[in-house]
Design an enzyme around this catalytic site. Structure first.
Site, PDB file in Angstrom:
ATOM      1  N   CYS A  87     -16.934 -10.632   0.496  1.00  0.00           N
ATOM      2  CA  CYS A  87     -17.801  -9.734  -0.276  1.00  0.00           C
ATOM      3  C   CYS A  87     -19.238  -9.738   0.261  1.00  0.00           C
ATOM      4  CB  CYS A  87     -17.716 -10.063  -1.765  1.00  0.00           C
ATOM      5  SG  CYS A  87     -18.285  -8.668  -2.766  1.00  0.00           S
TER       6      CYS A  87
ATOM      7  N   HIS B 135     -12.703  -9.622  -3.245  1.00  0.00           N
ATOM      8  CA  HIS B 135     -12.762 -11.041  -3.601  1.00  0.00           C
ATOM      9  C   HIS B 135     -11.391 -11.669  -3.420  1.00  0.00           C
ATOM     10  CE1 HIS B 135     -16.848 -11.925  -4.908  1.00  0.00           C
ATOM     11  NE2 HIS B 135     -16.918 -10.631  -5.176  1.00  0.00           N
TER      12      HIS B 135
ATOM     13  N   GLU C  27     -10.631 -14.628  -2.887  1.00  0.00           N
ATOM     14  CA  GLU C  27     -10.447 -15.929  -3.556  1.00  0.00           C
ATOM     15  C   GLU C  27      -9.887 -15.757  -4.963  1.00  0.00           C
ATOM     16  OE1 GLU C  27     -13.205 -14.330  -3.474  1.00  0.00           O
ATOM     17  OE2 GLU C  27     -14.124 -14.541  -5.456  1.00  0.00           O
TER      18      GLU C  27
END
Ligand code: MN
Length: 260
Positions: free
Chosen positions: A122, A225, A227
């Site tokens: 990001c 994102h 993660e």
């Protein structure tokens, strides 16, 4: 023997002003804090890396800090200040943290010069682009309108917009698909590309959603994102590929290091 666990530096997402911190009744007093979502270190840990969080420090420390890790993961966060790439501030520029910008750009340049694996997420991808001389769109709706919601209002664990991937790129080959749905929490996006970076994924409105440097073992930026989606098999593979690259880097950069 279990595979060695490479030490992977993870940058923080935000600095929090003391006045915006809500202290616990019996906890620490209000103070300037660093903040990072646990999804980032957990995604590294789950795939066999050893995450270590990198707080912003004075510039002299950046080189010795980078020398101790075998990979760099840049996390998301606020808008980058356009002074980092020589532009004036757009009226809709969000809050910025130039202190964090300077530290992260220095980290990226140092890791990049060492040929270290980099996974930039990001804001991290935007910082990677700027570290290599690129620029950003400061207020994305100006450029692409509102057709794709790049700042979703639902949880990060829910993918909301489609992207098209270059199937032969590292990220396309890792995810094993030419189309996938991702989450989206960004206000800015890449404009001019940094040196050596190739766009390899796009949203339907043309926004660049991933870049990589194919001349390096692993330099990858994703605008989503990852993660927060690492629990999904296909996105989890990104972290597995990154940790593998860090392990190979560690072996070549420090061949006599004791296996952790
Ligand atoms: Mn997006």
């Amino acid at each position: 023997m279990p595979a060695p666990r490479p030490l992977i530096g993870v940058s923080t997402s935000e600095l929090r002003e003391a006045k915006s911190v809500r202290p616990l009744a019996q906890g620490e007093p209000r103070q300037h804090e660093i903040a990072l979502g646990l999804d980032y270190p957990e995604a590294v840990d789950a795939r066999g890396g050893l995450p270590v969080i990198l707080p912003p420090i004075e510039p002299e420390g950046v080189r010795p800090l980078v020398a101790r890790v075998s990979g760099l993961m840049l996390s998301g966060g606020p808008d980058l200040h356009p002074s980092a790439y020589g532009a004036a501030a757009h009226p809709r520029l969000g809050p910025t943290e130039p202190e964090l910008d300077h530290f992260e750009l220095a980290l990226l340049r140092e890791a990049d010069a060492a040929g270290m694996p980099i996974l930039a997420i990001c804001r991290g991808m935007q910082a990677l682009n700027v570290a290599r001389g690129g620029t950003l769109h400061q207020h994305l709706p100006d450029v692409v309108g509102d057709g794709v919601e790049h700042r979703q209002t639902v949880a990060g664990s829910r993918p909301t917009h489609w992207i098209t991937l270059e199937r032969s790129s590292r990220v396309g080959a890792t995810l094993e698909r030419a189309r996938t749905k991702v989450n989206s929490f960004h206000h800015q996006s890449l404009d001019d590309l940094g040196q050596g970076l190739t766009p390899v994924a796009w949203a339907a409105d043309g926004t660049v959603e991933a870049v990589e440097d194919a001349s390096r073992p692993f330099v990858l930026g994703v605008q989503w994102h990852a993660e927060a989606l690492a629990h999904r098999p296909e996105q989890g593979k990104l972290f597995a590929a990154f940790v593998d690259a860090c392990r190979r880097y560690e072996r070549s950069a420090r061949p006599f290091a004791r296996a952790a």
